[in-house]
Write a protein that holds these residues in place. Structure first.
Motif, mmCIF file in Angstrom:
data_model
loop_
_atom_site.group_PDB
_atom_site.id
_atom_site.type_symbol
_atom_site.label_atom_id
_atom_site.label_comp_id
_atom_site.label_asym_id
_atom_site.label_seq_id
_atom_site.Cartn_x
_atom_site.Cartn_y
_atom_site.Cartn_z
ATOM 1 N N GLU A 99 0.831 -1.208 0.000
ATOM 2 C CA GLU A 99 0.000 0.000 0.000
ATOM 3 C C GLU A 99 0.865 1.258 0.000
ATOM 4 O O GLU A 99 0.550 2.255 -0.669
ATOM 5 N N VAL A 102 2.198 1.930 -3.445
ATOM 6 C CA VAL A 102 1.142 2.490 -4.289
ATOM 7 C C VAL A 102 0.909 3.963 -3.942
ATOM 8 O O VAL A 102 0.709 4.804 -4.824
ATOM 9 N N LEU A 105 3.596 5.964 -5.584
ATOM 10 C CA LEU A 105 3.326 6.035 -7.026
ATOM 11 C C LEU A 105 2.275 7.104 -7.332
ATOM 12 O O LEU A 105 2.472 7.961 -8.206
ATOM 13 N N LEU A 106 1.167 7.075 -6.622
ATOM 14 C CA LEU A 106 0.091 8.035 -6.860
ATOM 15 C C LEU A 106 0.520 9.448 -6.481
ATOM 16 O O LEU A 106 0.234 10.414 -7.196
ATOM 17 N N LEU A 135 -1.948 8.185 -15.124
ATOM 18 C CA LEU A 135 -1.275 6.895 -15.138
ATOM 19 C C LEU A 135 -1.708 5.996 -16.290
ATOM 20 O O LEU A 135 -0.930 5.143 -16.742
ATOM 21 N N VAL A 152 1.781 -5.251 -5.100
ATOM 22 C CA VAL A 152 1.653 -3.940 -5.736
ATOM 23 C C VAL A 152 1.027 -4.097 -7.120
ATOM 24 O O VAL A 152 0.097 -3.366 -7.484
ATOM 25 N N LYS A 155 -2.613 -4.661 -6.913
ATOM 26 C CA LYS A 155 -3.381 -3.480 -6.498
ATOM 27 C C LYS A 155 -3.520 -2.457 -7.627
ATOM 28 O O LYS A 155 -4.506 -1.715 -7.670
ATOM 29 N N ILE A 156 -2.532 -2.370 -8.515
ATOM 30 C CA ILE A 156 -2.566 -1.318 -9.548
ATOM 31 C C ILE A 156 -2.996 -1.849 -10.910
ATOM 32 O O ILE A 156 -2.992 -1.097 -11.887
ATOM 33 N N ARG A 157 -3.390 -3.101 -10.972
ATOM 34 C CA ARG A 157 -3.667 -3.717 -12.273
ATOM 35 C C ARG A 157 -4.834 -3.066 -13.004
ATOM 36 O O ARG A 157 -4.954 -3.211 -14.227
ATOM 37 N N PHE A 159 -5.396 0.190 -13.203
ATOM 38 C CA PHE A 159 -5.073 1.567 -13.589
ATOM 39 C C PHE A 159 -4.753 1.688 -15.082
ATOM 40 O O PHE A 159 -4.302 2.734 -15.530
#
Length: 310
Positions: A99, A102, A105-106, A135, A152, A155-157, A159
């Motif tokens: 988390e 992420v 990243l954000l 993104l 990770v 969780k971001i798949r 985006f």
């Protein structure tokens, strides 16, 4: 009764659990480990270094518990040679760290920290001087594809990102459910808009990312690391940021820790820093403590600990 040293702070429920079975000694911190560990049967450490000398000079020591996953601060080879068992908590903080990555990243893509500062200083119009990064369609690269990077990626798949990775120990078929494509190191460096570096710190991975690797990255790229200080050559990273070789970084780990007060990273607006606390959500902190406590009690009771490391 067995004596257990809690060298650094852990969650209260873990201490209470230990007290049901052992005498618990609350240590004075990492710098006092060599003194505090005397006449103890077990020890729980976070960042304190358990050296060969400490192990050799404490014949009563039977088990060392690492509050977390990485074992770079414990001489596991020396422990094994002296008949000391090493355990850890390899799953307790995975979600917390993922988390945090992420979040970096954000936050980097939206200049979150910098925008917050502008609003607080009454510089609202600064919003027109920065165009945030969308993104969708960007490429996120991973150096290392262990448990945390996989979380990770999961969780971001959604985006709408392109996910690529370099890990010589992983086959692409193992990552099929995450839609991660494996590439060679140079390809990942050259194509990533955001590069997430997450490997254990070993002699082989120390300064895995140095100036030569940074120069292969896009000038618009960002580097994120929350594994161990030393995997990325910090001075080379500073040079790359100062010379605009890359656009910015999100950093949770340093060499040394804490960073020196004159560290140039502390004054860079294109860098987001956190104090090696990616694993320190309330949930993960308690889980790490309880896994260590349970492992120690299991061992001292003659049972096999769940997470043996040697």
């Amino acid at each position: 009764m067995n004596r257990v040293l809690v060298a650094e702070s852990i969650a209260a429920p873990a201490i209470q659990y230990l007290k049901q079975y052992c005498d618990v000694i609350i240590g004075r911190g990492a710098g006092f480990l060599a003194e505090d560990i005397k006449d103890c049967d077990a020890v729980i450490v976070r960042s304190a270094k358990v050296t060969e000398d400490i192990i050799a000079n404490n014949s009563r020591l039977k088990v060392i518990a690492k509050h977390g996953m990485g074992l770079d601060n414990i001489d596991v080879k020396a422990a094994s040679s002296h008949g000391v068992t090493v355990i850890n908590a390899p799953f307790a903080n995975l979600n917390s760290v993922a988390e945090h990555i992420v979040m970096l990243l954000l936050s980097l893509s939206k200049y979150t920290v910098l925008m917050d500062q502008f609003v607080r200083k009454g510089e609202f119009k600064q919003r027109d001087n920065f165009k945030m990064i969308e993104l969708s369609g960007k490429t996120v690269g991973f150096i290392g594809m262990g448990k945390i990077p996989r979380k990770v990626a999961y969780k971001i798949r959604n985006f709408d990102l392109n996910l690529i990775a370099y890990d010589p120990f992983i086959k692409e078929s193992e990552l099929a459910d995450l839609s991660v494509k494996c590439n060679d190191l140079n390809s990942v460096l050259e194509h990533s808009d955001f590069l997430i570096v997450h490997t254990p710190l070993t002699p082989q991975t120390r300064h895995l990312i140095s100036i030569s690797e940074l120069k292969r990255m896009k000038k618009t790229a960002y580097l994120i690391t929350a594994c161990r200080g030393g995997v990325v050559d910090e001075q080379d990273l500073i040079n790359a940021l100062e010379e605009n070789i890359i656009a910015g970084a999100g950093i949770d780990v340093f060499e040394p820790e804490p960073p020196l007060t004159n560290n140039p990273l502390l004054k860079m607006d294109n860098v987001i820093l956190s104090p090696h606390n990616a694993a320190l959500t309330a949930t993960a902190f308690e889980n790490m403590g309880m896994d260590c406590a349970q492992g120690i009690i299991d061992f001292l009771n003659g049972e096999k600990p769940k997470y043996l490391c040697n």
